[in-house]
Design an enzyme around this catalytic site. Sequence first.
Site, PDB file in Angstrom:
ATOM      1  CG  HIS A 135     -48.376  24.500  26.735  1.00 31.42           C
ATOM      2  ND1 HIS A 135     -47.133  24.730  27.289  1.00 31.42           N
ATOM      3  CD2 HIS A 135     -48.404  23.183  26.392  1.00 31.42           C
ATOM      4  CE1 HIS A 135     -46.443  23.605  27.299  1.00 31.42           C
ATOM      5  NE2 HIS A 135     -47.181  22.650  26.756  1.00 31.42           N
ATOM      6  CB  CYS A 136     -47.995  24.958  20.881  1.00 32.98           C
ATOM      7  SG  CYS A 136     -48.099  23.961  19.378  1.00 32.98           S
ATOM      8  N   PRO A 137     -48.814  21.866  22.374  1.00 29.75           N
ATOM      9  CG  PRO A 137     -50.555  20.347  22.026  1.00 29.75           C
ATOM     10  CD  PRO A 137     -50.278  21.804  22.201  1.00 29.75           C
ATOM     11  CB  THR A 141     -42.245  25.151  24.700  1.00 29.59           C
ATOM     12  OG1 THR A 141     -41.954  26.202  25.636  1.00 29.59           O
ATOM     13  CG2 THR A 141     -42.115  25.703  23.290  1.00 29.59           C
TER      14      THR A 141
END
Length: 411
Positions: A135-137, A141
Amino acid sequence: MKILLRFSCFQTSKEDLVRAAMPCSQLFHWGPILALSVIFIITVVGFKCSLMWWPVYTKGSWINLTIYFTWLFLILYNYFLAAFKGPGFVPLGWEPKNKEDRQYLQYCEFCKGYKSPRAHHCRKCNRCVIKMDHHCPWINTCCGHFNHANFTYFLFFAPIGCIHAAIILICSVYRALNWQYYYYYTNEPVVHLDFVGFICSMFAIGLAIGVTIAVGMLFFIQMKCIIKNETGIEQWIIEKAKDREREEEEGEFIYPYDLGCWKNMGEVFTLNGKPKSDGFIWNIVPDCNQYTLTIEQIYQKALKRERTVEYIIGKDYNGSWVPIRMGWRVCVNFPCTDEPRIKVKVGDRVKVTRWKKHWLYGTKVNLEGRAKGETKDRQRGWFPRICAKQDISLNGHFGDCDMDTDHVKAE
């Protein structure tokens, strides 16, 4: 093994409806705001310095600006595609067409359906993500199956654009500091920076260099995964599979998706921008099937349950990331992860699966909620070890309900 998969129950979650109605809401998060702000600062300050160093009437200025804004276009184009396209989610309530294949899949209690091969549940997105990497902040998403290529392109072009901007900024600052020389002894344009301009330029240089190093390292990590056709999560599964004691009939573990360097890259990077797989049926190597990796995950999950130890809470903890009341050792030796902390109170029971010297990770036992069929409110995370003591009355053994397979739970 003949595999038949289909969307047997295609449902839309509340989060999906909100995202579809307001696509720009994807950017209303600290991650995208910070990422776009960094891009904006570097671009604007670099452009202003470029106009002073290479005014529009000088030779080569238009070439420089064309290349400069080409990098910006490619960066933003792939960034927005990675954010808005998304990784792809397993439909709520999904299950394989062949009921016999359910035994080879994990059941997600949150999504009320089975996880397709290579899918994992993301607690931030609150959905099962197809071929989840992480999960990439920064894009708010997950990086997964459908946006993996655009995300990697973004990681590639961002350092290139920052290097270009850093060269302009460093040369401009040098010329500004030595403006007298260029004013009296040359016919070249003079760069004038006041105090605020100098501070902004130095700040932009720091950002450009930092982004080049940090994002460049991420690009290297992603390419390493793509070349092997692995995700960050699957790398961890492979390591545990190699270390696990295997029965003779199991044989040596073979990772089913490593097709070779060029074929692996072709699975992600395509001319039409769409990955080759549909996210449910994958190209695999001989002697493997679609469920080779999921079967290994089920074995590892069973071993994890066997290692689970139940603890009884003897001291309240409010879920703080800096629990000063627990002592300075607990505050200093915190887990280096963004995983949540859970509130616990005296009398609670927690099934612990990970141990550190001063912290424990586990799931709170909610027998009342389980009896009612409630799974959404399951609380899992870290809490100080000083709060708990091991329940030796169970001797490390749990009821049959805790050792049930995902297939039995689903039924």
